[in-house]
Design a protein around this motif. Structure first.
Motif, PDB file in Angstrom:
ATOM      1  N   UNK A 293       0.590  -1.040   0.664  1.00 12.51           N
ATOM      2  CA  UNK A 293       0.222   0.129   0.075  1.00 12.51           C
ATOM      3  C   UNK A 293       0.824   1.560   0.365  1.00 12.51           C
ATOM      4  N   UNK A 294       0.174   2.254  -0.381  1.00 15.92           N
ATOM      5  CA  UNK A 294       0.978   3.696  -0.635  1.00 15.92           C
ATOM      6  C   UNK A 294       0.789   4.268   1.329  1.00 15.92           C
ATOM      7  N   UNK A 295       0.769   3.668   2.012  1.00 15.83           N
ATOM      8  CA  UNK A 295       0.546   4.144   3.562  1.00 15.83           C
ATOM      9  C   UNK A 295       1.566   3.770   3.824  1.00 15.83           C
ATOM     10  N   UNK A 296       2.209   2.413   3.747  1.00 16.70           N
ATOM     11  CA  UNK A 296       3.938   2.291   4.001  1.00 16.70           C
ATOM     12  C   UNK A 296       3.280   0.816   5.133  1.00 16.70           C
ATOM     13  N   UNK A 297       2.484   0.008   4.274  1.00 13.40           N
ATOM     14  CA  UNK A 297       2.200  -0.721   5.077  1.00 13.40           C
ATOM     15  C   UNK A 297       1.880  -2.032   3.626  1.00 13.40           C
ATOM     16  N   UNK A 298       1.787  -3.134   3.803  1.00 12.42           N
ATOM     17  CA  UNK A 298       1.899  -4.486   3.243  1.00 12.42           C
ATOM     18  C   UNK A 298       0.926  -5.267   3.675  1.00 12.42           C
TER      19      UNK A 298
END
Length: 520
Positions: A293-298
């Protein structure tokens, strides 16, 4: 003697009767309903636009509302932007006074007044969202059928920058890059020793990653088709899914890649150094899908019935989302499209410097993820328990909605690029459309006569293509939920389908070993 026509068959008779019935049942708006007051409301900023306007109910169609809103915002209607309208109303069911939205399909009367949601006494709060300014023309013919693979094609992926190049992975242990303009093969990526199950083109268009049944991931230069360094080894079972780190959060010159495997782990690779940075272990079953994801999560989905959310920085587990009663087959993010294309958009202009590219990627991501003034990344998961769940992991580990309706396993799910619709493909021969805001059911797209394996939205979110076991592709109109084009041509099951990010072409592959390119 004149030829006598045979009497009409039973099917022709019923078709004629229903057609006559439809012609009688044309829905018209009654003339004598008076006026209705409308207050426009910007869905992105959450602010009101202008003061309430009063207009006749008979004239309150989506087209007229577009003209009115363009005039209010720009002072003229010359370069008109198309808008999508929805009625905002207090949600009694949620109990927390939240707002629910009802989409306006054709006019205010049929969507709002006739169902009794509001009356002409009320002021209607209409939320508006700009639609894609460019319009994608529906693909309607097969421009090329290219043979080359020796086994079934299992995965397809277009280059993020243009529709000229497509990469496919196949059961013959190779991946191939194709020139879609001329319908010829460019490079064959040889090296794997078993089926290539996943292919993924990096968001900056420079490299391609392939994951295989031989437990390895290989990185290839897209320009030359040459392998970059040694294969990435570490998985003990086959690699099922790949996802690149979004361009706007990459360390400059050090892209990372996440690979999910049947060995129940996800590995994050330093692609340049060819080494494992993080191993995400915690799932108890095969990991079927990974998205960065673009918010720093996988985000990872697994056959252990759970979805896990990991911090991409240090690999720690942030949340475990549990709700499904069977394997989770696939997951999709509301920002998938902008993460895949990074700084490439429909204009084709690419910024010169790296800083500008990162800035443009970040701007595009934030624009796609902003909802009511906050950056929100939503997630939808599809499972063998016939259901899907809509999640917002940043706010809660409880699902926002349960999406019920499929009669068999749900194989594939995808968000529309504008983030308003979700499409799901299932083994019950149907594709279903859902509202991505609240997970409410919109429509069923009926037409396939066998299991539907994959579906893909056009970049302007107005059309949807689906590939099926019945050997056809079908293009659907999202707004009307009607069949737009039927595309026969494959000689066997269609396993993989992708719509190019510039909207020009659709690429498909399957059991008949041929790649087909479809265009307008």
């Amino acid at each position: 003697m004149a030829t006598v026509l045979p009497p009409p068959t039973k099917r022709q008779k019923t078709a004629a009767a229903t057609k006559a019935q439809e012609q009688q049942d044309v829905d018209t708006i009654p003339e004598n309903l008076g006026n209705v007051r409308i207050q426009f409301h910007d869905s992105v900023t959450g602010k009101l636009t202008g003061s309430p306007v009063s207009l006749p109910v008979a004239q309150a169609t989506v087209k007229n509302l577009e003209v009115l809103l363009n005039t209010l915002l720009q002072g003229n209607d010359s370069d008109r932007i198309p808008y999508r309208f929805s009625l905002l109303q207090e949600n009694e069911r949620s109990g927390d006074g939240g707002l629910s939205a009802v989409d306006l399909l054709s006019d205010v009367y049929h969507s709002v007044l006739k169902p009794g949601l509001k009356s002409t006494e009320d002021t209607l709060k209409l939320s508006y969202t700009p639609q894609a300014v460019f319009r994608v023309r529906s693909v309607s013919r097969c421009s090329a059928s290219i043979s080359g693979h020796g086994e079934a094609i299992l995965a397809t992926h277009f280059s993020p920058s243009s529709s000229a190049r497509l990469v496919t992975g196949s059961g013959d242990a190779t991946a191939r890059i194709w020139d879609c303009d001329t319908g010829t093969p460019i490079h064959t990526l040889k090296g794997h020793s078993s089926w290539v199950l996943a292919v993924s083109w990096s968001p900056d268009d420079s490299t391609i990653a392939t994951g295989s049944m031989d437990n390895t991931v290989r990185i290839w230069k897209a320009e030359t088709g040459k392998q970059l360094g040694n294969p990435l080894t570490g998985h003990t079972k086959w690699v099922s899914s790949l996802s690149w780190e979004p361009f706007h959060i990459q360390s400059p010159g050090k892209p990372r890649l996440a690979s999910a495997s049947k060995d129940a782990t996800v590995r994050v690779w330093d692609v340049v150094g060819k080494r494992i940075e993080i191993v995400l272990s915690g799932h108890k079953g095969s990991v079927s899908c990974v998205k960065w994801g673009g918010c720093g999560y996988i985000y990872t989905a697994s056959h252990d019935k759970s979805v896990k959310v990991w911090n991409a920085k240090d690999g720690t587990l942030a949340h475990t989302l549990v709700a499904h009663a069977h394997w989770v087959n696939h997951l999709a993010l509301s920002t998938d499209f902008v993460l895949r294309t990074a700084y490439h958009d429909h204009t084709g202009k690419i910024p010169d410097s790296l800083e500008e590219r990162v800035k443009k990627s970040r701007e595009r991501f934030e624009k796609a993820a902003t909802f009511s003034g906050a950056i929100v990344e939503r997630l939808v998961t599809a499972s063998d328990d016939f259901t899907m769940y809509l999640w917002e992991p940043s706010k809660s580990t409880k699902p926002l909605a349960r999406l019920l309706g499929h009669q068999k396993q749900v194989n594939h799910v995808t968000f529309s690029p504008d983030g308003f619709h979700i499409a799901s493909a299932s083994f019950d021969n149907h594709v279903k459309l859902w509202n991505a805001r609240d997970g409410s059911f919109i429509n069923t797209l009926r037409g396939h006569v066998a299991a539907v394996y994959q579906c893909s939205f056009s970049p302007d979110s107005r059309l949807l293509v689906s590939g099926s076991k019945d050997t056809t592709l079908k293009v659907w109109d999202v707004r009307t939920a009607k069949l737009h084009e039927d595309l026969p041509g494959h000689k066997d099951e269609v396993y993989a389908v992708d719509w190019s990010p510039d909207g020009e072409k659709v690429g498909s592959g399957g059991k008949d070993k041929a790649v087909r390119i479809w265009r307008h």
